[in-house]
Scaffold this motif. Structure first.
Motif, PDB file in Angstrom:
ATOM      1  N   ILE A 165      17.822 -60.462 -26.584  1.00 36.47           N
ATOM      2  CA  ILE A 165      18.027 -60.112 -27.990  1.00 36.47           C
ATOM      3  C   ILE A 165      17.681 -61.336 -28.838  1.00 36.47           C
ATOM      4  O   ILE A 165      18.173 -62.430 -28.583  1.00 36.47           O
ATOM      5  N   THR A 166      16.835 -61.136 -29.832  1.00 39.93           N
ATOM      6  CA  THR A 166      16.511 -62.200 -30.776  1.00 39.93           C
ATOM      7  C   THR A 166      17.226 -61.925 -32.089  1.00 39.93           C
ATOM      8  O   THR A 166      17.159 -60.808 -32.602  1.00 39.93           O
ATOM      9  N   LEU A 167      17.914 -62.935 -32.611  1.00 38.93           N
ATOM     10  CA  LEU A 167      18.522 -62.817 -33.935  1.00 38.93           C
ATOM     11  C   LEU A 167      17.448 -63.219 -34.938  1.00 38.93           C
ATOM     12  O   LEU A 167      16.955 -64.342 -34.914  1.00 38.93           O
ATOM     13  N   ARG A 168      17.062 -62.305 -35.803  1.00 43.13           N
ATOM     14  CA  ARG A 168      15.912 -62.509 -36.685  1.00 43.13           C
ATOM     15  C   ARG A 168      16.198 -63.430 -37.871  1.00 43.13           C
ATOM     16  O   ARG A 168      15.277 -63.841 -38.565  1.00 43.13           O
ATOM     17  N   VAL A 169      17.456 -63.797 -38.095  1.00 39.43           N
ATOM     18  CA  VAL A 169      17.759 -64.752 -39.166  1.00 39.43           C
ATOM     19  C   VAL A 169      17.266 -66.133 -38.735  1.00 39.43           C
ATOM     20  O   VAL A 169      17.338 -66.490 -37.559  1.00 39.43           O
ATOM     21  N   HIS A 170      16.719 -66.886 -39.684  1.00 34.41           N
ATOM     22  CA  HIS A 170      16.271 -68.258 -39.391  1.00 34.41           C
ATOM     23  C   HIS A 170      17.474 -69.174 -39.536  1.00 34.41           C
ATOM     24  O   HIS A 170      17.840 -69.565 -40.647  1.00 34.41           O
ATOM     25  N   SER A 171      18.081 -69.512 -38.418  1.00 34.77           N
ATOM     26  CA  SER A 171      19.283 -70.340 -38.428  1.00 34.77           C
ATOM     27  C   SER A 171      18.919 -71.813 -38.328  1.00 34.77           C
ATOM     28  O   SER A 171      18.004 -72.186 -37.591  1.00 34.77           O
ATOM     29  N   ALA A 172      19.631 -72.628 -39.067  1.00 39.42           N
ATOM     30  CA  ALA A 172      19.460 -74.074 -38.964  1.00 39.42           C
ATOM     31  C   ALA A 172      20.036 -74.534 -37.633  1.00 39.42           C
ATOM     32  O   ALA A 172      21.064 -74.027 -37.174  1.00 39.42           O
ATOM     33  N   LEU A 173      19.394 -75.497 -37.023  1.00 40.11           N
ATOM     34  CA  LEU A 173      19.886 -75.995 -35.740  1.00 40.11           C
ATOM     35  C   LEU A 173      21.267 -76.633 -35.874  1.00 40.11           C
ATOM     36  O   LEU A 173      22.043 -76.631 -34.929  1.00 40.11           O
ATOM     37  N   GLU A 174      21.593 -77.131 -37.072  1.00 39.17           N
ATOM     38  CA  GLU A 174      22.904 -77.747 -37.272  1.00 39.17           C
ATOM     39  C   GLU A 174      23.936 -76.783 -37.861  1.00 39.17           C
ATOM     40  O   GLU A 174      25.048 -77.192 -38.202  1.00 39.17           O
ATOM     41  N   ALA A 175      23.597 -75.501 -37.954  1.00 41.40           N
ATOM     42  CA  ALA A 175      24.549 -74.508 -38.458  1.00 41.40           C
ATOM     43  C   ALA A 175      25.774 -74.454 -37.538  1.00 41.40           C
ATOM     44  O   ALA A 175      25.656 -74.602 -36.321  1.00 41.40           O
ATOM     45  N   VAL A 176      26.936 -74.238 -38.132  1.00 44.49           N
ATOM     46  CA  VAL A 176      28.192 -74.245 -37.380  1.00 44.49           C
ATOM     47  C   VAL A 176      28.808 -72.850 -37.365  1.00 44.49           C
ATOM     48  O   VAL A 176      28.958 -72.222 -38.413  1.00 44.49           O
ATOM     49  N   GLY A 177      29.153 -72.363 -36.189  1.00 46.58           N
ATOM     50  CA  GLY A 177      29.946 -71.155 -36.059  1.00 46.58           C
ATOM     51  C   GLY A 177      29.216 -69.909 -35.606  1.00 46.58           C
ATOM     52  O   GLY A 177      29.855 -68.956 -35.164  1.00 46.58           O
ATOM     53  N   LEU A 178      27.903 -69.860 -35.705  1.00 45.58           N
ATOM     54  CA  LEU A 178      27.173 -68.642 -35.335  1.00 45.58           C
ATOM     55  C   LEU A 178      27.356 -68.306 -33.861  1.00 45.58           C
ATOM     56  O   LEU A 178      27.746 -67.196 -33.512  1.00 45.58           O
ATOM     57  N   THR A 179      27.115 -69.264 -33.009  1.00 49.26           N
ATOM     58  CA  THR A 179      27.255 -69.020 -31.570  1.00 49.26           C
ATOM     59  C   THR A 179      28.693 -68.650 -31.220  1.00 49.26           C
ATOM     60  O   THR A 179      28.932 -67.740 -30.426  1.00 49.26           O
ATOM     61  N   ALA A 180      29.648 -69.310 -31.835  1.00 45.50           N
ATOM     62  CA  ALA A 180      31.058 -69.025 -31.562  1.00 45.50           C
ATOM     63  C   ALA A 180      31.423 -67.603 -31.983  1.00 45.50           C
ATOM     64  O   ALA A 180      32.098 -66.882 -31.245  1.00 45.50           O
ATOM     65  N   ALA A 181      30.969 -67.183 -33.157  1.00 44.41           N
ATOM     66  CA  ALA A 181      31.282 -65.836 -33.647  1.00 44.41           C
ATOM     67  C   ALA A 181      30.663 -64.770 -32.748  1.00 44.41           C
ATOM     68  O   ALA A 181      31.298 -63.759 -32.422  1.00 44.41           O
ATOM     69  N   ILE A 182      29.442 -64.982 -32.338  1.00 45.97           N
ATOM     70  CA  ILE A 182      28.761 -64.018 -31.465  1.00 45.97           C
ATOM     71  C   ILE A 182      29.446 -63.969 -30.106  1.00 45.97           C
ATOM     72  O   ILE A 182      29.708 -62.895 -29.567  1.00 45.97           O
ATOM     73  N   SER A 183      29.734 -65.140 -29.561  1.00 50.56           N
ATOM     74  CA  SER A 183      30.403 -65.198 -28.258  1.00 50.56           C
ATOM     75  C   SER A 183      31.756 -64.507 -28.294  1.00 50.56           C
ATOM     76  O   SER A 183      32.112 -63.766 -27.382  1.00 50.56           O
TER      77      SER A 183
END
Length: 132
Positions: free
Chosen positions: A71-89
């Motif tokens: 699955i690819t998340l189509r939003v262009h996320s900044a590499l230093e963004a905080v919380g995206l991986t945690a929320a998905i997990s």
């Protein structure tokens, strides 16, 4: 173009997209076998981890234990963004779904058990709707 850092915008705009096929995690000691076109490689001390289409790994005689959907998340996320991986997990873990996340420059890529890939997409779409 810099990536998005705002967690609410990242979640509401993630637009999960299922890539066709089955993918496996395997390893090679040196060099890629002919016919193997990985979608991801990671150099580790023990060898090179390769994520590739299952058919290609089978044809190359490579061993693997895990078959995933991509699955690819189509939003262009900044590499230093905080919380995206945690929320998905957290969202996927709430129903016992494992997830291997690989961050590319533009997008995050999720590898989930192939038999539950549609469920994962639905959960992520629900999380996006709730975050809007």
């Amino acid at each position: 173009m810099s990536g998005e850092r705002d967690l609410r915008k990242l979640l509401s705009g993630m637009r999960p997209e299922l890539n066709p096929g089955r993918y496996v995690f395997t390893t090679v000691d040196s060099g890629l076998p002919p016919g193997l076109t990985p979608v991801v490689t990671v150099a580790e001390r023990e060898g090179m981890t390769v994520v590739a289409r299952k058919e290609e790994a089978d044809a190359a005689g490579l061993a693997y234990e895990y078959v995933a959907g991509w699955i690819t998340l189509r939003v262009h996320s900044a590499l230093e963004a905080v919380g995206l991986t945690a929320a998905i997990s957290r969202e996927l873990a709430s129903v016992g779904l494992s997830c291997n996340v690989i961050a590319g420059y533009y997008h995050d890529h999720l590898f989930v058990p192939y038999g539950r890939v549609q469920e994962a997409v639905s959960l992520l779409e629900g999380l996006a709707e709730r975050s809007a």
